[in-house]
Design an enzyme around this catalytic site. Sequence first.
Site, PDB file in Angstrom:
ATOM      1  N   GLY A  64      -1.405  -1.636   7.748  1.00 36.46           N
ATOM      2  CA  GLY A  64       0.043  -1.688   7.538  1.00 36.46           C
ATOM      3  C   GLY A  64       0.565  -3.061   7.142  1.00 36.46           C
ATOM      4  O   GLY A  64       1.770  -3.245   7.012  1.00 36.46           O
ATOM      5  N   ARG A  67     -15.279   4.710   5.972  1.00 41.45           N
ATOM      6  CA  ARG A  67     -15.843   4.604   7.325  1.00 41.45           C
ATOM      7  C   ARG A  67     -15.395   5.796   8.150  1.00 41.45           C
ATOM      8  O   ARG A  67     -14.607   6.616   7.689  1.00 41.45           O
ATOM      9  CB  ARG A  67     -15.327   3.328   7.974  1.00 41.45           C
ATOM     10  CG  ARG A  67     -13.808   3.292   7.949  1.00 41.45           C
ATOM     11  CD  ARG A  67     -13.201   2.228   8.807  1.00 41.45           C
ATOM     12  NE  ARG A  67     -11.799   2.039   8.517  1.00 41.45           N
ATOM     13  CZ  ARG A  67     -10.795   2.752   9.018  1.00 41.45           C
ATOM     14  NH1 ARG A  67     -11.040   3.747   9.841  1.00 41.45           N
ATOM     15  NH2 ARG A  67      -9.553   2.501   8.686  1.00 41.45           N
TER      16      ARG A  67
HETATM   17  P1  ADP Z   1      -2.813   0.487   5.127  1.00 37.35           P
HETATM   18  O1  ADP Z   1      -4.127   0.329   4.428  1.00 37.35           O
HETATM   19  O2  ADP Z   1      -2.192  -0.835   5.483  1.00 37.35           O
HETATM   20  O3  ADP Z   1      -2.858   1.457   6.263  1.00 37.35           O
HETATM   21  P2  ADP Z   1      -1.717   2.548   3.319  1.00 37.35           P
HETATM   22  O4  ADP Z   1      -1.681   2.369   1.844  1.00 37.35           O
HETATM   23  O5  ADP Z   1      -2.751   3.467   3.872  1.00 37.35           O
HETATM   24  O6  ADP Z   1      -1.808   1.093   4.019  1.00 37.35           O
HETATM   25  O7  ADP Z   1      -0.302   3.022   3.832  1.00 37.35           O
HETATM   26  C1  ADP Z   1      -0.022   3.163   5.221  1.00 37.35           C
HETATM   27  C2  ADP Z   1       1.275   3.904   5.430  1.00 37.35           C
HETATM   28  O8  ADP Z   1       2.366   3.249   4.756  1.00 37.35           O
HETATM   29  C3  ADP Z   1       1.298   5.330   4.888  1.00 37.35           C
HETATM   30  O9  ADP Z   1       0.709   6.259   5.773  1.00 37.35           O
HETATM   31  C4  ADP Z   1       2.801   5.537   4.724  1.00 37.35           C
HETATM   32  O10 ADP Z   1       3.386   5.773   5.985  1.00 37.35           O
HETATM   33  C5  ADP Z   1       3.288   4.189   4.226  1.00 37.35           C
HETATM   34  N1  ADP Z   1       3.276   4.127   2.729  1.00 37.35           N
HETATM   35  C6  ADP Z   1       2.309   3.600   1.935  1.00 37.35           C
HETATM   36  N2  ADP Z   1       2.617   3.746   0.610  1.00 37.35           N
HETATM   37  C7  ADP Z   1       3.805   4.379   0.557  1.00 37.35           C
HETATM   38  C8  ADP Z   1       4.651   4.843  -0.524  1.00 37.35           C
HETATM   39  N3  ADP Z   1       4.330   4.679  -1.798  1.00 37.35           N
HETATM   40  N4  ADP Z   1       5.809   5.468  -0.185  1.00 37.35           N
HETATM   41  C9  ADP Z   1       6.158   5.648   1.127  1.00 37.35           C
HETATM   42  N5  ADP Z   1       5.414   5.246   2.165  1.00 37.35           N
HETATM   43  C10 ADP Z   1       4.253   4.616   1.914  1.00 37.35           C
END
Ligand code: ADP
Length: 449
Positions: A165, A291
């Site tokens: 996040g 993973r």
């Molecule tokens: P990380 O690798 O830091 O966990 P992610 O890309 O998996 O980041 O995103 C984590 C969370 O952030 C998602 O589950 C969602 O809640 C929010 N998020 C990420 N991208 C978007 C987007 N384009 N629009 C809305 N929410 C997003």
Amino acid sequence: MFSKILIANRGEIALRVIRACRELGIQTVAVHSTADTDAMHVRMADESICIGPPSGTLSYLNVPNIISACEITGAEAVHPGYGFLSENAQFVQVLEDHDIKFIGPTAEHIRIMGDKITAKDTMKKLGVPCVPGSDGGVPTIEEAFKVSDAMGYPVIVKATAGGGGRGMKLAKTREDLEEAFFSARSESKAAFGNDEVYIEKYLTLPRHIEVQVFGDGKGRAVHLGERDCSLQRRHQKVFEEAPGPAIDAGTRARIGKICADAVAGINYAGAGTVEFLYENGEFFFIEMNTRLQVEHPVTEAIFGVDLVKQQIRVAAGEEMAFRQEDLIIKGHAIEVRVNAEKLPNFTPCPGKIKTFHAPGGLGVRMDSALYDGYTIPPHYDSLIAKLIVTGTTRQAALARLRRALGELIVEGVDTTLPLFDALLDEPDIQSGDYDIHWLEKWLDAQSEA
Ligand code: ADP
């Protein structure tokens, strides 16, 4: 098959791997910091070895010491668990150079998926639908305005090296973009040593749906359905379930096949998770984790498979134990993450456990490294237990969760357990009607009340 595996991790996930090894007749080596001498994973492994002082950087992330531990104990393979070195391509390379097998995908696949811009580009070419956004990295604020103006606001600026996040900033309107752009860059530079960012359309009401995939490294792969992990706080999951309440069998088969075909197309080996945002019936790829995930037990529960054993088998060069047609969903599973944190602010709360009593009975699984008298050290993640329940239906699983929460006792430190009792009283949770913003909104409403 391997005769001895070293587990480069701690806590519940180290125990999880030790359990799989024991059932396969494989000897285990635990590594630990000086703060973890009395930890459960150290007690449960066949052998243990100290790899450094409390700080994670100097112990669980200390590659030379982990390699030495393998050499001293004669471990032939390393299971990284999740977090720490599990998505570190350089670590995998060093293991390979020392003729030690990494239980997971190749260094190349970790590298591709670890860089989110490259991951998106790769998945797009493999036919996976992605969130609309910039074509690769956005190096300047002028470029950021160009991309965002064309796409329309809100947009989200994301670090290509991001994770957990971090390095993610929302720009609700054009006025917010400059601040979001520069703060995402500086946060990413500080956390990951890389300030490259990209821009995505910000989806306003999506669910977080992730597909579990598994490949044999030789061009064959299957999917094990999806998990709904929409209930998040600060982009961190707190409650996960499978199957997803919003996903029907046809949708599951369609997105599952897209993901399985994509990873088969790159000869992916072992377990992986393809993460999507899901809105208005459409899937948008956000990232792939190369993973085992924290929430893997809900998938194990409904498919009746042991993902860790399968990871070990495939790493040892054996065939994958299942074909797609063998994988049939039975029932519904929910996991809640119990953290040693004080509500309402989720302040970390390490300390000594006076009493720990795990719930039991049909359909209840408790993955935890706690025991009576154990002292939770302050140096690591605050996850102390995962409670996983299974029921024939979603309603049965929810009822079982309430029952199991009633039996679970953790005394001595504050935990996030009261949160789950309260969530179970919510009609939206009972009906499965929530999106990625639901929990934050609910928490805000609670604190105002
Ligand atoms: P990380 O690798 O830091 O966990 P992610 O890309 O998996 O980041 O995103 C984590 C969370 O952030 C998602 O589950 C969602 O809640 C929010 N998020 C990420 N991208 C978007 C987007 N384009 N629009 C809305 N929410 C997003």
